[in-house]
Enzyme design. Structure first.
Site, mmCIF file in Angstrom:
data_model
loop_
_atom_site.group_PDB
_atom_site.id
_atom_site.type_symbol
_atom_site.label_atom_id
_atom_site.label_comp_id
_atom_site.label_asym_id
_atom_site.label_seq_id
_atom_site.Cartn_x
_atom_site.Cartn_y
_atom_site.Cartn_z
ATOM 1 N N CYS A 127 47.447 18.243 64.961
ATOM 2 C CA CYS A 127 46.693 17.051 65.337
ATOM 3 C C CYS A 127 45.249 17.419 65.651
ATOM 4 C CB CYS A 127 47.335 16.353 66.547
ATOM 5 S SG CYS A 127 47.205 17.292 68.101
ATOM 6 N N CYS B 272 10.953 49.410 57.541
ATOM 7 C CA CYS B 272 9.957 50.401 57.964
ATOM 8 C C CYS B 272 9.900 50.448 59.482
ATOM 9 C CB CYS B 272 8.581 50.057 57.397
ATOM 10 S SG CYS B 272 7.897 48.518 58.047
ATOM 11 N N CYS C 229 8.842 47.232 61.136
ATOM 12 C CA CYS C 229 9.936 46.259 61.278
ATOM 13 C C CYS C 229 10.746 46.568 62.533
ATOM 14 C CB CYS C 229 10.846 46.310 60.064
ATOM 15 S SG CYS C 229 10.063 45.890 58.495
ATOM 16 N N ASP D 55 11.149 17.734 40.847
ATOM 17 C CA ASP D 55 10.333 18.619 40.041
ATOM 18 C C ASP D 55 10.324 18.074 38.614
ATOM 19 O OD1 ASP D 55 9.047 21.054 39.082
ATOM 20 O OD2 ASP D 55 11.021 21.554 38.277
#
Length: 813
Positions: free
Chosen positions: A83, A16, A19, A502
């Site tokens: 290397c 919007c 933003c 959890d």
């Protein structure tokens, strides 16, 4: 970057005008930007950058404002990278490209992963930057990462062939020169037959053939790097063998240029050094090929063709011609070609190659299937849901490869050292030559010491020490069903002090199960359970589903009931042959005027265990007590005990009430329980736990995403939601907690392996470079031969690679 360079950035999350205004304000706050314009329709920002730091500052400001610049990641195959110094220079060249935000260079895989801001730079710019630094880069394309096994095999056999040619040419040189020094009879034989001058000419011809043929690679790569001011290991070999060769040519064809006491040849040193270093490179190529075996096995899981059904007629087509929505036939014993859903058929599918879970899983109508898994004895008809790069297998391979290319914090010091190592060694070699010319016995002694210093120095071992262990460790983890989405998690996991878990779906199975059904009096259990299921069959409540599933699993036939009526927040009523049936919580049953001391006592006992209790009454009296709970998974207690054996504190965080949480916590064996935690409470609990040290959080649901992101390391159960997986650093393909123990064990084993490699690589150089320079010559008369230096150099890299490969056999207790 030039002053006032005009840049256009693509921006995420702008939806919007507000933003766009906030993004504009964030960029206006960056002092090094001018003429800032944010465009909402095409989600972009344009500005003039007035300093080299302007673009990184702009990207950081946008990210802080919540509107990050859009980025892309490209994976490149890098040529000529031999290397640690090469890898460091590739890293430096790519980071110098405007818009690049992250670079991970993998020496074992000879790849570079680059994250860059879209619109600022392109894949072509990145490839050009690496190529300009002397390391041509080619972007990988396709649905899955390239399988380089054939290329690595060809590289190994090519190096082995060149080694054998060089060895065949070097053997006469070695025998003529070193044999003459070690065995007087050989010296006399050469002098009495062809003569020593002729011997030197023969050695010149054979050594020239070696340097022009098999040894040309060192000059082709090393001398341009030296001209660019960025010498690498090839430069050391080129300068060292070139110095020995040219000194010997002068001694052979222009002896007047050298002092009489210094007229000696070292053709055998130049020749044998090339042989030994080629052999070391061949052994490295073979070992490096084995480090990527896990990726190659994962890529090989995907079949090349699939059987598509068109109007019921099967046709075999290439996998890249399969699209989402296609109907496929999977015959017994075939590999599932793509991710999909079973339309009909029934078969056990072996998913162990992706999840590490050894027991085949029954797949019936509606079940999801994963590409790369192996079908059992039944035929399946499936609908393709994810194909190409969107399949789980492609995403797994991509995650593993990104983790293998990660740049761990411990690698930062190594990279800085290897970047300056070769120039430092060349300076030390020059200093060695100058010192011995000033105080030593002669020119030849100074040349031998200088060449030994050049050859003994081995940045290869240092450069391989960390990335090789990462490649092997993360590959082994993938085989065990543990995916490190972010490679630095491999190191961070070893420093974790607390593991927070959890409950629902992580410690427990994640769905209610009927754990107890107790008939009262002389009631028949099966008959009462069938009646209970008949009353609950129309309900969508999880508890009702658990009761119906239990009756179905027992093979019970439900009686016919009528007048089923749900009472919100209480229970359900029905009738059986005119007699009322009531099912509900103990309080609801009491409200119906039904009391039973035995039922109340049993209900209280089950409730104390943290279970949800129901009482069933028939014809006005209590006839059964049922209890439903979310039981812990079979291996949860053992996994938690394993974490505690590793010295970790284990905490369970759940949204359940304190009584249920305490009961489950006691059964699982956790140290502490945090109950009544909403998503924001879980995130806050992680922050509080972090006061005592780094915290890992293990979860599987959408409500776990904030905690997974907040934790130092987030570990997602792979059977959980996509949101949880995307927020995590580590993903467990299995739904079992045992994978957490595996992740910690592999992290510690890999870090230990890296420390062993670094100790050897640094220790080797610290000890042997002074010996090569001749510090022991004044006291012990010991001067290291360049030939022995070359052998030691090759062995150091092989040792590091071999040590890293031990991780392929890692077993986690």
């Amino acid at each position: 970057m030039l002053d006032a360079q005009h840049i256009r950035l693509e921006i995420d999350n702008m939806t919007c005008g507000g933003c766009a205004a906030r993004a504009q304000k964030a960029l206006d706050g960056v002092q090094t930007l001018e003429n800032v314009t944010v465009n909402l329709p095409d989600n972009s920002a344009q500005f003039d950058a007035t300093s080299p730091d302007a673009l990184p500052d702009a990207i950081a400001a946008l990210a802080a404002a919540g509107y990050p610049a859009k980025t892309a990641t490209a994976l490149f195959d890098i040529e000529n990278m031999t290397c640690g110094g090469c890898a460091a220079r590739v890293d430096k060249a790519l980071r110098a490209v405007p818009g690049v935000s992250a670079v991970s260079v993998s020496l074992p895989q000879t790849t570079a992963s680059v994250t860059y801001a879209r619109g600022v730079t392109t894949v072509s710019d990145l490839s050009a930057a690496a190529t300009a630094a002397g390391y041509p880069a080619h972007v990988q394309t396709g649905d899955t990462p390239t399988d380089h096994s054939a290329e690595r095999d060809a590289e190994y056999h090519g190096l082995l062939r060149q080694t054998m040619i060089a060895a065949a040419l070097a053997l006469p040189v070695f025998l003529m020169e070193m044999g003459g020094h070690l065995i007087p009879a050989i010296h006399m034989f050469i002098g009495n037959t062809i003569g020593h001058q002729a011997s030197w000419v023969i050695q010149f011809l054979l050594t020239s053939a070696i340097l022009i043929g098999p040894g040309r690679r060192f000059y082709r790569l090393g001398l341009p790097a030296l001209r660019r001011g960025a010498p690498d290991m090839n430069s050391l070999v080129a300068v060292g063998t070139g110095a020995a060769y040219l000194f010997s040519v002068a001694a052979t064809f222009a002896p007047a240029l050298l002092p009489a006491q210094s007229r000696a040849v070292y053709f055998e040193s130049a020749a044998v050094i090339v042989v030994l270093i080629l052999l070391g490179r061949a052994l490295e190529a073979r070992a490096k090929g084995r480090t990527g075996a896990a990726i190659e096995r994962l890529v090989a899981l995907r079949p090349q063709t699939a059987t598509r059904l068109r109007n019921g007629v099967p046709e075999e087509v290439a996998l890249d011609q399969i699209y989402a929505g296609d109907i496929l036939l999977v015959r017994p014993g075939e590999t599932l070609p793509v991710d999909g859903t079973v339309l009909d058929g029934e078969s056990h599918v072996d998913e162990s190659m992706l999840s590490g879970e050894p027991i085949p899983i029954l797949k019936t109508r509606g079940a999801p299937v994963t590409g790369g898994t192996l079908n059992g004895a039944g035929a399946l008809r499936i609908e393709a849901t994810h194909v190409g790069a969107d399949t789980a297998l492609s995403q797994i391979v991509r995650m593993v490869q990104e983790a293998q290319g990660a740049r761990l914090p411990i690698q930062g010091l190594v990279d800085r050292i290897t970047l300056w190592f070769v120039p430092t060694i060349m300076a030390l070699a020059a200093l060695t030559f100058a010192v011995w010319m000033a105080v030593g016995p002669g020119l030849s002694h100074a040349v031998v010491a200088m060449v030994s210093v050049l050859i003994i120095a081995c940045p290869c071992a240092m450069g391989l020490a960390t990335p090789t262990s990462i490649v092997v460790g993360t590959g082994r983890a993938a085989e065990m069903g543990v995916l490190f989405r972010k490679g630095d998690a491999l190191q961070a996991l070893s420093g974790i002090k607390t593991v927070a878990l959890d409950k629902t779906g992580t410690i427990t199975q994640g769905k209610p199960v009927l754990t107890d059904f107790v008939p009262l009096g002389d009631g028949d259990r099966d008959a009462l359970l069938a009646l209970c299921a008949a009353v609950e069959v129309g309900s969508e409540h999880p508890i009702a589903k658990a009761i119906v599933a239990a009756a179905k699993d027992a093979g019970l036939k439900r009686p016919t009931v009528s007048g089923i009526t749900a009472v919100s927040g209480g229970g359900v009523r029905a009738e059986l042959d005119g007699a009322p049936v009531v099912i509900g919580s103990p309080a609801f049953i009491t409200e119906q005027g039904i009391t039973d001391a035995d039922a109340t006592e049993r209900a209280n006992q089950l409730a104390e265990a943290g279970k949800t209790v129901l009482i069933m009454a028939h014809a006005g009296r209590a006839v059964a007590v049922a209890a439903v709970s979310d039981p812990i998974k079979d291996d949860s207690a053992a996994a938690i005990a394993g974490l505690k054996r590793l010295g970790l504190r284990v905490v369970m965080i759940t949204g359940d009430n304190e009584r249920t949480a305490a009961s489950i916590g006691a059964l699982a064996g956790v140290d502490d329980v945090i109950a009544n935690a909403r998503p924001e409470d879980k995130e806050r609990a992680i922050r509080d736990l972090q006061a005592s040290g780094p915290v890992a959080f293990v979860g599987d649901g959408i409500n776990d995403a904030p905690a997974l992101a907040r934790a130092d390391i987030g570990i997602a159960i792979g059977t959980g939601t996509d949101v949880a997986i995307q927020a995590a650093d580590v993903v467990l393909m299995r739904g079992a907690l045992g994978g957490v123990v595996d992740a910690f064990g592999l992290s510690r084993a890999t870090l230990a392996n890296i420390r062993q490699n670094l100790f050897w690589a640094f220790g080797y150089n610290v000890v042997l470079i002074p010996v090569a320079a001749g510090v022991l010559y004044p006291s012990a008369g010991l001067l290291l031969s360049p030939v022995l230096a070359a052998g030691a150099m090759a062995l150091s890299s092989v040792f590091v690679l071999s040590n890293a490969l031990r991780l392929r056999r890692a077993r986690i207790a």
